[in-house]
Scaffold this motif. Sequence first.
Motif, PDB file in Angstrom:
ATOM      1  N   LEU A 221       0.817  -1.209   0.000  1.00  0.00           N
ATOM      2  CA  LEU A 221       0.000   0.000   0.000  1.00  0.00           C
ATOM      3  C   LEU A 221       0.855   1.266   0.000  1.00  0.00           C
ATOM      4  N   GLU A 222       1.987   1.215   0.691  1.00  0.00           N
ATOM      5  CA  GLU A 222       2.881   2.379   0.685  1.00  0.00           C
ATOM      6  C   GLU A 222       3.426   2.634  -0.715  1.00  0.00           C
ATOM      7  N   LEU A 223       3.733   1.582  -1.432  1.00  0.00           N
ATOM      8  CA  LEU A 223       4.200   1.748  -2.811  1.00  0.00           C
ATOM      9  C   LEU A 223       3.077   2.281  -3.701  1.00  0.00           C
ATOM     10  N   GLU A 224       1.867   1.808  -3.471  1.00  0.00           N
ATOM     11  CA  GLU A 224       0.753   2.313  -4.270  1.00  0.00           C
ATOM     12  C   GLU A 224       0.456   3.786  -3.952  1.00  0.00           C
ATOM     13  N   LYS A 225       0.704   4.190  -2.721  1.00  0.00           N
ATOM     14  CA  LYS A 225       0.490   5.599  -2.376  1.00  0.00           C
ATOM     15  C   LYS A 225       1.468   6.521  -3.105  1.00  0.00           C
ATOM     16  N   VAL A 226       2.661   6.003  -3.395  1.00  0.00           N
ATOM     17  CA  VAL A 226       3.606   6.789  -4.192  1.00  0.00           C
ATOM     18  C   VAL A 226       3.000   7.084  -5.549  1.00  0.00           C
ATOM     19  N   THR A 254      -3.117 -10.230  -2.501  1.00  0.00           N
ATOM     20  CA  THR A 254      -3.866 -10.381  -3.756  1.00  0.00           C
ATOM     21  C   THR A 254      -5.225  -9.693  -3.666  1.00  0.00           C
ATOM     22  N   LEU A 255      -5.904  -9.859  -2.526  1.00  0.00           N
ATOM     23  CA  LEU A 255      -7.217  -9.236  -2.358  1.00  0.00           C
ATOM     24  C   LEU A 255      -7.111  -7.716  -2.273  1.00  0.00           C
ATOM     25  N   VAL A 256      -6.081  -7.243  -1.600  1.00  0.00           N
ATOM     26  CA  VAL A 256      -5.870  -5.799  -1.511  1.00  0.00           C
ATOM     27  C   VAL A 256      -5.564  -5.220  -2.893  1.00  0.00           C
ATOM     28  N   GLU A 257      -4.718  -5.914  -3.638  1.00  0.00           N
ATOM     29  CA  GLU A 257      -4.401  -5.479  -5.001  1.00  0.00           C
ATOM     30  C   GLU A 257      -5.652  -5.452  -5.863  1.00  0.00           C
ATOM     31  N   ILE A 260      -7.736  -2.316  -5.069  1.00  0.00           N
ATOM     32  CA  ILE A 260      -7.206  -1.069  -5.619  1.00  0.00           C
ATOM     33  C   ILE A 260      -7.380  -1.032  -7.139  1.00  0.00           C
ATOM     34  N   LYS A 261      -7.019  -2.142  -7.784  1.00  0.00           N
ATOM     35  CA  LYS A 261      -7.035  -2.170  -9.249  1.00  0.00           C
ATOM     36  C   LYS A 261      -8.446  -2.036  -9.803  1.00  0.00           C
ATOM     37  N   HIS A 262      -9.410  -2.709  -9.176  1.00  0.00           N
ATOM     38  CA  HIS A 262     -10.768  -2.728  -9.725  1.00  0.00           C
ATOM     39  C   HIS A 262     -11.751  -1.916  -8.893  1.00  0.00           C
ATOM     40  N   GLY A 263     -11.245  -1.189  -7.906  1.00  0.00           N
ATOM     41  CA  GLY A 263     -12.105  -0.340  -7.112  1.00  0.00           C
ATOM     42  C   GLY A 263     -11.602   1.084  -7.061  1.00  0.00           C
ATOM     43  N   VAL A 264     -10.569   1.316  -6.266  1.00  0.00           N
ATOM     44  CA  VAL A 264     -10.058   2.667  -6.046  1.00  0.00           C
ATOM     45  C   VAL A 264      -9.601   3.322  -7.346  1.00  0.00           C
ATOM     46  N   GLY A 303      -7.839 -12.891  -9.431  1.00  0.00           N
ATOM     47  CA  GLY A 303      -7.425 -12.822  -8.035  1.00  0.00           C
ATOM     48  C   GLY A 303      -8.433 -13.442  -7.097  1.00  0.00           C
ATOM     49  N   LEU A 304      -9.727 -13.263  -7.388  1.00  0.00           N
ATOM     50  CA  LEU A 304     -10.768 -13.835  -6.544  1.00  0.00           C
ATOM     51  C   LEU A 304     -10.817 -15.353  -6.671  1.00  0.00           C
ATOM     52  N   LEU A 305     -10.732 -15.851  -7.898  1.00  0.00           N
ATOM     53  CA  LEU A 305     -10.702 -17.300  -8.101  1.00  0.00           C
ATOM     54  C   LEU A 305      -9.455 -17.907  -7.469  1.00  0.00           C
ATOM     55  N   ASN A 306      -8.350 -17.194  -7.558  1.00  0.00           N
ATOM     56  CA  ASN A 306      -7.107 -17.631  -6.929  1.00  0.00           C
ATOM     57  C   ASN A 306      -7.313 -17.825  -5.427  1.00  0.00           C
TER      58      ASN A 306
END
Length: 359
Positions: A221-226, A254-257, A260-264, A303-306
């Motif tokens: 998350l810190e890297l994504e905030k950059v 994976t769930l957090v990613e 972010i990718k498909h939500g935020v 990611g969800l199926l994973n």
Amino acid sequence: MSKTRIYWTLQITGWTVLVMYEYLLYSAEYGFDSNYFFTSLANILLGITLTHLYRLVIRRWNWTALPMPRLVFRVGLSVLVLGVIMTAVNVPLDKAVLAENLVNHPFLFWGYFSGWCKNLLAWILSYTVYHYVEQNRLADLDKIMLKTSMREAEAKVLRSQLNPHFTFNALNSIRALVMENPAKAQQSITQLSNILRNSLLADRRKTVDLREELKTVEDYLELEKVRYEDRLQYRLEADPTTLYWQVPPMMLQTLVENGIKHGVSKVMGGGFLEVSTELEEQLLLIRIRNTGTLGTTDSGGVGLLNTAERLSILYGKYASFRILQEKENVVCAEVRMPMLTDGLHRFSGEVAPSTQEES
């Protein structure tokens, strides 16, 4: 005691008891006869030898793997052949030793033959059925081991997956920081290094401490905030009693990613992501809430199926995963899992993957 010792013990004891029982019955009626006693000893040796030969044959040609009709035919034929051999040996011996007692038996051969066939049938059926059941048990065990190996190989692949786009984007973000904020760039390189190391180690470990997984998520998350700056707000809340709970490595990341990718990232002004953990009815409950809506895109399902598949491999029916629209613009992914023990690996079950995908 080994199976071989048990086999020979039963062989010697069984044939000795059977033949000596008949000898005692004869002695009670006609009196003791030393010659017939030695004939009885010969019968014990012959019975052990013939049935042991049958054992070698059935194992050598793997009769118990044959279809039932063919197996029954071979068992019946074996009983007849061995019965003929036992009778052919005993009739001449008994005629020489017990001639006066056998003179009134016109059907001597058939009487001996039916008696020996009855005894041999009991032995052959007992051994064949045991061997048949044992082989099927071993075959089922081999299938289970093969299935376990396949699922373990699949689990290793799932554990080690890391989105290459994230790595590419993180490197680009770090490159932009090198001149603007060298200290932040150095910190980001360390965080990326931690994530990559955990990803590489994931295929060697079935589970990790939740606290370790949360640290990976925080680095991510810190890297994504950059990259997203103020467009991404996040919060991590973990019940202290859950920190040492064992969870699949990289699953939470994976769930957090996915959030972010498909939500935020789909929302113009950005959004938030929240991770919380607690214990609920002896289960670990993990919730990932994020800005977003369900059902408006076909992406994000991998990611969800994973996650669903990995939970199924590790916990079977004892774990659950679902994703739902909690509020108008808030998506929530929930994972429930028990304490991982060796016993859970012996069960199989299904964790149905969510049919909805986060957008």
